[in-house]
Design a protein around this motif. Structure first.
Motif, PDB file in Angstrom:
ATOM      1  N   ILE A   1       7.363 123.535   1.114  1.00  0.00           N
ATOM      2  CA  ILE A   1       8.294 123.024   0.182  1.00  0.00           C
ATOM      3  C   ILE A   1       9.042 123.987  -0.437  1.00  0.00           C
ATOM      4  N   TYR A   2       8.672 125.295  -0.291  1.00  0.00           N
ATOM      5  CA  TYR A   2       9.530 126.635  -0.753  1.00  0.00           C
ATOM      6  C   TYR A   2       9.279 127.815   0.173  1.00  0.00           C
ATOM      7  N   THR A   3      10.320 128.344   0.481  1.00  0.00           N
ATOM      8  CA  THR A   3      10.496 129.647   1.075  1.00  0.00           C
ATOM      9  C   THR A   3      11.319 130.488   0.441  1.00  0.00           C
ATOM     10  N   GLY A   4      11.062 131.988   0.500  1.00  0.00           N
ATOM     11  CA  GLY A   4      12.048 132.767  -0.001  1.00  0.00           C
ATOM     12  C   GLY A   4      11.295 133.954  -0.931  1.00  0.00           C
ATOM     13  N   ARG A   5      12.295 134.591  -2.065  1.00  0.00           N
ATOM     14  CA  ARG A   5      11.795 135.319  -2.890  1.00  0.00           C
ATOM     15  C   ARG A   5      10.803 134.809  -3.813  1.00  0.00           C
ATOM     16  N   GLY A   6      10.161 135.864  -4.468  1.00  0.00           N
ATOM     17  CA  GLY A   6       9.383 135.406  -5.844  1.00  0.00           C
ATOM     18  C   GLY A   6      10.115 135.722  -6.970  1.00  0.00           C
ATOM     19  N   VAL A   7      10.702 136.755  -7.261  1.00  0.00           N
ATOM     20  CA  VAL A   7      11.588 136.831  -8.411  1.00  0.00           C
ATOM     21  C   VAL A   7      12.957 137.469  -7.647  1.00  0.00           C
ATOM     22  N   ASP A   8      14.038 137.389  -8.660  1.00  0.00           N
ATOM     23  CA  ASP A   8      15.574 137.680  -8.149  1.00  0.00           C
ATOM     24  C   ASP A   8      15.415 139.358  -8.194  1.00  0.00           C
TER      25      ASP A   8
ATOM     26  N   THR B   1       9.174 141.924   2.940  1.00  0.00           N
ATOM     27  CA  THR B   1       8.123 141.853   2.206  1.00  0.00           C
ATOM     28  C   THR B   1       8.451 142.185   0.791  1.00  0.00           C
ATOM     29  N   PRO B   2       8.234 141.222  -0.014  1.00  0.00           N
ATOM     30  CA  PRO B   2       7.487 140.088  -0.051  1.00  0.00           C
ATOM     31  C   PRO B   2       8.331 138.886   0.359  1.00  0.00           C
ATOM     32  N   HIS B   3       7.784 138.054   1.312  1.00  0.00           N
ATOM     33  CA  HIS B   3       8.394 136.596   1.726  1.00  0.00           C
ATOM     34  C   HIS B   3       7.299 135.587   1.359  1.00  0.00           C
ATOM     35  N   PHE B   4       7.743 134.598   0.619  1.00  0.00           N
ATOM     36  CA  PHE B   4       6.827 133.715   0.187  1.00  0.00           C
ATOM     37  C   PHE B   4       7.118 132.185   0.933  1.00  0.00           C
ATOM     38  N   TYR B   5       5.796 131.718   1.166  1.00  0.00           N
ATOM     39  CA  TYR B   5       5.876 130.156   1.772  1.00  0.00           C
ATOM     40  C   TYR B   5       4.909 129.403   1.060  1.00  0.00           C
ATOM     41  N   VAL B   6       5.499 128.279   0.373  1.00  0.00           N
ATOM     42  CA  VAL B   6       4.555 127.384  -0.602  1.00  0.00           C
ATOM     43  C   VAL B   6       4.546 126.145   0.079  1.00  0.00           C
ATOM     44  N   PHE B   7       3.109 125.851   0.474  1.00  0.00           N
ATOM     45  CA  PHE B   7       2.898 124.608   1.361  1.00  0.00           C
ATOM     46  C   PHE B   7       2.223 123.594   0.339  1.00  0.00           C
ATOM     47  N   ASP B   8       2.677 122.418   0.256  1.00  0.00           N
ATOM     48  CA  ASP B   8       1.944 121.308  -0.443  1.00  0.00           C
ATOM     49  C   ASP B   8       0.420 120.780   0.147  1.00  0.00           C
ATOM     50  N   GLN B   9      -0.107 119.818  -0.403  1.00  0.00           N
ATOM     51  CA  GLN B   9      -1.425 119.615   0.039  1.00  0.00           C
ATOM     52  C   GLN B   9      -1.627 119.124   1.559  1.00  0.00           C
ATOM     53  N   ASN B  10      -0.583 118.609   1.990  1.00  0.00           N
ATOM     54  CA  ASN B  10      -0.367 118.227   3.591  1.00  0.00           C
ATOM     55  C   ASN B  10      -0.061 119.314   4.327  1.00  0.00           C
ATOM     56  N   ARG B  11       0.241 120.644   3.851  1.00  0.00           N
ATOM     57  CA  ARG B  11       0.465 121.793   4.340  1.00  0.00           C
ATOM     58  C   ARG B  11       1.947 121.801   4.948  1.00  0.00           C
ATOM     59  N   LYS B  12       2.857 121.093   4.279  1.00  0.00           N
ATOM     60  CA  LYS B  12       4.117 121.119   4.469  1.00  0.00           C
ATOM     61  C   LYS B  12       5.115 121.941   3.646  1.00  0.00           C
TER      62      LYS B  12
ATOM     63  N   VAL C   1      13.670 122.091  -6.980  1.00  0.00           N
ATOM     64  CA  VAL C   1      15.038 122.039  -7.504  1.00  0.00           C
ATOM     65  C   VAL C   1      15.826 123.202  -6.292  1.00  0.00           C
ATOM     66  N   THR C   2      15.136 124.354  -6.515  1.00  0.00           N
ATOM     67  CA  THR C   2      15.719 125.233  -5.418  1.00  0.00           C
ATOM     68  C   THR C   2      14.668 125.491  -4.346  1.00  0.00           C
ATOM     69  N   PRO C   3      14.528 124.934  -3.276  1.00  0.00           N
ATOM     70  CA  PRO C   3      13.523 125.237  -2.141  1.00  0.00           C
ATOM     71  C   PRO C   3      13.804 126.250  -1.242  1.00  0.00           C
ATOM     72  N   LEU C   4      14.863 126.909  -1.391  1.00  0.00           N
ATOM     73  CA  LEU C   4      15.077 127.979  -0.299  1.00  0.00           C
ATOM     74  C   LEU C   4      15.993 128.997  -0.971  1.00  0.00           C
ATOM     75  N   THR C   5      15.387 130.246  -1.063  1.00  0.00           N
ATOM     76  CA  THR C   5      15.952 131.264  -1.471  1.00  0.00           C
ATOM     77  C   THR C   5      16.000 132.461  -0.451  1.00  0.00           C
ATOM     78  N   ASN C   6      16.775 133.420  -0.588  1.00  0.00           N
ATOM     79  CA  ASN C   6      16.745 134.680   0.231  1.00  0.00           C
ATOM     80  C   ASN C   6      15.572 135.282   0.137  1.00  0.00           C
ATOM     81  N   PRO C   7      14.841 135.841   0.693  1.00  0.00           N
ATOM     82  CA  PRO C   7      13.572 136.701   0.423  1.00  0.00           C
ATOM     83  C   PRO C   7      14.435 138.541  -0.020  1.00  0.00           C
ATOM     84  N   ILE C   8      13.684 139.004  -0.791  1.00  0.00           N
ATOM     85  CA  ILE C   8      14.292 140.329  -1.167  1.00  0.00           C
ATOM     86  C   ILE C   8      13.205 141.183  -0.951  1.00  0.00           C
TER      87      ILE C   8
END
Length: 193
Positions: free
Chosen positions: A130-137, A117-128, A164-171
């Motif tokens: 496209i990004y997961t991980g942290r908000g800020v570093d 917590t927090p862990h973010f998941y961003v889904f496009d219009q087709n709900r695929k 560009v960076t679709p995957l980061t480690n959640p912090i």
């Protein structure tokens, strides 16, 4: 050990109660051009330290069709501040620009593979995904943050560019799982990159 949802995966379904007294499903957000689902809670210093950055990001992209949905899956047996009643109080006090859902069973957290917590998941219009991980570093102390990966992902996607960076480690703090020690999850499970 990789525990979380993979890039390109479809958003898992859910039906959860919110602090506004309504029940929400994934379909309730079908009009969103981009859906940001993030696992959060009431007490974690990484959440509370970065809530205002998350608020600004949600407000920045709201008029472009981006909708944020917060989900609290933490066991209140481990941290009593994560009760639904405390969620309602927090939303009344903070007036965050997102729906705040309660995942009491933790089934949704398992389906998404929420790690921190927090862990973010961003889904496009087709709900695929496209990004997961942290908000800020540096979510605990945003004055020291150098990168807002969530903002970057949203900006790039909405501009029609690849993320560009679709995957980061959640912090953040571990999700507090029912029947598990507060820090049971091995560190390597949260190492996605």
């Amino acid at each position: 050990m990789q525990f979380t949802l993979k890039l390109g995966a479809k958003a898992p379904e859910f039906q959860l109660p919110a602090t506004d007294g309504k029940q929400y499903t994934l379909q309730d957000f079908s009009d969103a051009k981009v859906l940001v689902v993030f696992f959060t809670c009431n007490h974690c210093p990484f959440v509370t330290g970065s809530d205002e950055v998350t608020r600004k990001t949600a407000e920045k992209y709201r008029d472009q069709g981006v909708v944020f949905v917060g989900i609290n899956s933490n066991s209140e047996a481990i941290h009593s501040d994560d009760s639904f009643a405390d969620m309602v109080i927090r939303m009344k006090e903070q007036r965050f620009p997102w729906v705040y859902l309660r995942d009491q069973s933790q089934d949704v957290a398992l389906a998404y593979g929420a790690l921190r917590t927090p862990h973010f998941y961003v889904f496009d219009q087709n709900r695929k995904l496209i990004y997961t991980g942290r908000g800020v570093d540096n979510p605990r102390d945003v004055s020291k943050a150098k990168t807002n990966d969530l903002d970057n992902a949203l900006s790039q996607h909405l501009a029609g560019e690849p993320v560009v960076t679709p995957l980061t480690n959640p912090i953040g703090c571990n999700v507090k799982w029912i029947g598990k020690d507060a820090h049971w999850m091995p560190a390597e499970a949260c190492d996605l990159v």
